[in-house]
Write a protein that holds these residues in place. Structure first.
Motif, mmCIF file in Angstrom:
data_model
loop_
_atom_site.group_PDB
_atom_site.id
_atom_site.type_symbol
_atom_site.label_atom_id
_atom_site.label_comp_id
_atom_site.label_asym_id
_atom_site.label_seq_id
_atom_site.Cartn_x
_atom_site.Cartn_y
_atom_site.Cartn_z
ATOM 1 N N MET A 455 -106.900 24.428 22.489
ATOM 2 C CA MET A 455 -107.205 23.176 23.186
ATOM 3 C C MET A 455 -108.264 23.349 24.262
ATOM 4 S SD MET A 455 -105.698 20.537 21.963
ATOM 5 C CE MET A 455 -104.360 20.141 20.817
ATOM 6 N N ASP A 456 -108.522 24.596 24.670
ATOM 7 C CA ASP A 456 -109.581 24.841 25.649
ATOM 8 C C ASP A 456 -110.954 24.948 24.991
ATOM 9 O OD1 ASP A 456 -107.939 24.805 27.854
ATOM 10 O OD2 ASP A 456 -107.509 26.953 27.778
ATOM 11 N N PRO A 458 -113.970 23.283 23.138
ATOM 12 C CA PRO A 458 -114.454 21.885 23.104
ATOM 13 C C PRO A 458 -114.385 21.226 21.736
ATOM 14 C CG PRO A 458 -115.895 23.235 24.454
ATOM 15 C CD PRO A 458 -114.927 24.176 23.805
ATOM 16 N N ARG A 459 -114.786 21.907 20.656
ATOM 17 C CA ARG A 459 -114.780 21.275 19.330
ATOM 18 C C ARG A 459 -113.360 21.011 18.848
ATOM 19 N NH1 ARG A 459 -119.588 24.201 15.750
ATOM 20 N NH2 ARG A 459 -121.326 23.512 17.078
ATOM 21 N N PHE A 460 -112.483 21.965 19.110
ATOM 22 C CA PHE A 460 -111.084 21.790 18.716
ATOM 23 C C PHE A 460 -110.475 20.617 19.487
ATOM 24 C CE2 PHE A 460 -106.556 22.625 18.661
ATOM 25 C CZ PHE A 460 -106.325 23.154 17.394
ATOM 26 N N ARG A 461 -110.716 20.604 20.776
ATOM 27 C CA ARG A 461 -110.169 19.537 21.623
ATOM 28 C C ARG A 461 -110.719 18.173 21.214
ATOM 29 N NH1 ARG A 461 -108.571 19.517 27.067
ATOM 30 N NH2 ARG A 461 -107.790 17.434 27.592
ATOM 31 N N ALA A 462 -111.992 18.121 20.845
ATOM 32 C CA ALA A 462 -112.597 16.839 20.460
ATOM 33 C C ALA A 462 -111.907 16.248 19.244
ATOM 34 C CB ALA A 462 -114.087 17.040 20.187
ATOM 35 N N PHE A 463 -111.482 17.115 18.303
ATOM 36 C CA PHE A 463 -110.768 16.619 17.122
ATOM 37 C C PHE A 463 -109.443 15.996 17.533
ATOM 38 C CE2 PHE A 463 -107.650 17.286 13.702
ATOM 39 C CZ PHE A 463 -108.276 16.626 12.655
ATOM 40 N N PHE A 464 -108.694 16.648 18.420
ATOM 41 C CA PHE A 464 -107.387 16.130 18.820
ATOM 42 C C PHE A 464 -107.484 14.999 19.838
ATOM 43 C CE2 PHE A 464 -105.914 19.811 16.581
ATOM 44 C CZ PHE A 464 -104.669 19.439 16.114
ATOM 45 N N GLU A 465 -108.669 14.775 20.376
ATOM 46 C CA GLU A 465 -108.868 13.595 21.224
ATOM 47 C C GLU A 465 -109.344 12.411 20.399
ATOM 48 O OE1 GLU A 465 -107.914 13.267 24.117
ATOM 49 O OE2 GLU A 465 -107.746 15.276 24.973
#
Length: 517
Positions: A455-456, A458-465
């Motif tokens: 989750m830290d 950016p690309r991974f977090r953008a998917f879950f956002e």
């Protein structure tokens, strides 16, 4: 015809110690039932049990010798099912999908199967066997009007279950079914819209007689009822008529409200050694515990008192909780869960992450209308690895920090030893201890820690956002690893699905039943 049946017990081969010992027990009843119905229609039926790409038990004829293939899958096994279907269809075998994924995601499933089945009864199977012509490009959706009134019993389906039970070495969890549907209307549950109906008691008694005749030393009768005991005394009367007290070990899932002391005494007398009531939330969903207006710490104390009473009579008492519900806010729900662990030290806490499985619950429509359902690949929808609903009151990092902290507390060395000591009067305490270390600490919580680290990024977090639909590479890599050689047969578009298909279909209208052929 020669009919193949695949029951998918897991999305990957067993990897931790607990799953290696227990995976063969993840069987579902309906694949065995379909096998019985096919044979009663004069066909040959063969069953295979897979976990990931590993054949655990049973087996099928060569594809060239099969006329039709049934696959049973939960959503976490959907991509594996899609890959199997592609491989068999390429060899000219029409495929049929049944099970929870077919009911939850029929629109997506029709892209990869010739037939997708909702409710299934003998008449539907008979009609399907009369015309098995491939359905392309979209498969036909078939569904009975309701659940069947009766099902083949254990005696009839044993030949199909036996290969998996032979593979189970420590405990053999034999599935029983006494009822279908549920009278409760929990908005998150697939059975909330299915009318409750008990199955015939004479069939239940014959199942128990046959089970006892098997004389399995490690055999355990596990009730797959969505909510066992709605008519508790009727079921116990049937059990007592054919089972001498203490001669069979039973496991069931039921409601806390049914577990009064008089009922517990009777359950103990009849050999119930494990029971799993649902708590779900400290602030919401109180129907099944009769605590609709009791909330917060007051509910924790009340549930702990009741759970401790249950634990006095039933050595394996598991209470189920869901993290991420909309009623939860801040650290309080997680701190209350830790207080529950303290107040009920002998109770096994089971934690799930909120997920919305397509059409399987009325509440999913609200999440979809709010744009909160994410296109997380089916492979990760196992109530553990990923939520596909954005939390209302948490950021993703904060949510996972709280989940990890609660797991650490509930399965700390201190908590595990206290649970072991409290339940030491039964051999089951060692299964709890091993499960807590292997499954909860070393597998589930370890995965939560991975999710927190990712989750830290950016690309991974953008998917879950919900800011992008580009699938994170770490998720794709996991799917590729788990599917092994079947990865080459997975249609690449299957990695993506419409998370709002239920809403876009004109819900809550039912999916139209399409005629086969």
């Amino acid at each position: 015809m020669r009919i193949g049946i695949i029951d998918l017990l897991g999305k990957e081969p067993p990897r931790n110690g607990y799953s290696r010992l227990m995976r063969a027990n993840n069987t579902s009843i309906m694949p065995q039932v379909v096998g019985v119905w096919c044979e009663e229609e004069g066909h040959q039926a063969h069953i295979a049990y897979y976990s990931g790409t590993e054949l655990l038990a049973g087996g099928l004829p060569e594809a060239e010798e099969l006329d039709l293939l049934f696959i049973n899958a939960f959503s976490q096994c959907a991509l594996l099912a899609y890959a199997f279907s592609a491989w068999y269809r390429h060899r000219g075998v029409p495929t049929v999908l049944g099970g929870p994924h077919a009911r939850s995601y029929p629109e997506d499933s029709r892209r990869y199967f010739d037939y997708v089945v909702g409710f299934c009864d003998r008449e539907l199977v008979r009609d399907l066997l009369r015309d098995t012509a491939p359905q392309r490009p979209l498969g036909a959706y078939l569904s009975a009007a309701k659940q069947p009134d009766e099902l083949p019993g254990l005696r009839q389906r044993w030949k199909f279950l036996k290969p998996s039970m032979d593979r189970a070495k420590v405990l053999k969890l034999v599935p029983f079914l006494g009822s279908l549907g549920c009278p409760y209307k929990c908005s998150f549950c697939i059975d909330s819209t299915v009318a409750y109906q008990p199955l015939p008691y004479e069939g239940l008694k014959d199942d128990l007689r046959f089970f006892r005749s098997l004389k399995m030393r490690q055999g355990v009768a596990v009730w797959h009822d969505p909510n066992f005991g709605i008519r508790l005394h009727d079921y116990l009367d049937a059990i007592e008529e054919v089972v001498p007290p203490g001669s069979v070990t039973f496991v069931a899932e039921t409601s806390l409200s049914l577990l009064r002391e008089d009922n517990l005494k009777r359950l103990k007398k009849n050999g119930f050694k494990a029971i799993a009531p649902g708590i779900e939330s400290w602030f919401d969903i109180g129907d099944k515990s009769r605590m609709r207006t009791t909330r917060g710490m007051e509910k924790v104390r009340a549930v702990a008192e009741q759970a401790n009473l249950v634990n006095e009579y039933v050595p394996y008492t598991q209470c189920n909780l869901i993290f991420g519900l909309d009623a939860d806010e801040g650290a309080e729900p997680f701190e209350l869960t830790k207080r529950f662990v303290d107040l009920a030290p002998g109770v096994y806490p089971h934690f799930a992450l909120l997920s919305a499985f397509g059409r399987n619950a009325v509440l999913n429509l609200e999440y979809q209308k709010a744009g909160r359902v994410l296109p997380v690949p089916f492979h990760f929808l196992d109530l553990v690895q990923s939520m596909n609903v954005k939390p209302r009151n948490y950021t993703w990092p904060r949510f996972y920090d709280l989940v990890i902290d609660t797991f650490d507390y509930a399965f700390s060395a201190r908590a595990l030893v206290k649970r072991l000591a409290r339940n030491r009067r039964s051999y089951i305490c060692w299964e709890q201890f091993f499960r807590g270390i292997s499954s909860e600490r070393n597998n589930r919580n370890a995965y939560h820690r991975k999710m927190r680290r990712w989750m830290d990024e950016p690309r991974f977090r953008a998917f879950f956002e919900g800011e992008t639909t580009e699938l994170p590479a770490v998720l794709t890599d996991q799917i590729r690893t788990h599917l092994g050689p079947l990865w080459e047969w997975l249609p690449r578009e299957a990695l993506h699905h419409d998370p709002n298909a239920y809403l876009h279909s004109g819900a809550p209208q039912p999916l139209p039943v399409l005629a086969a052929g």
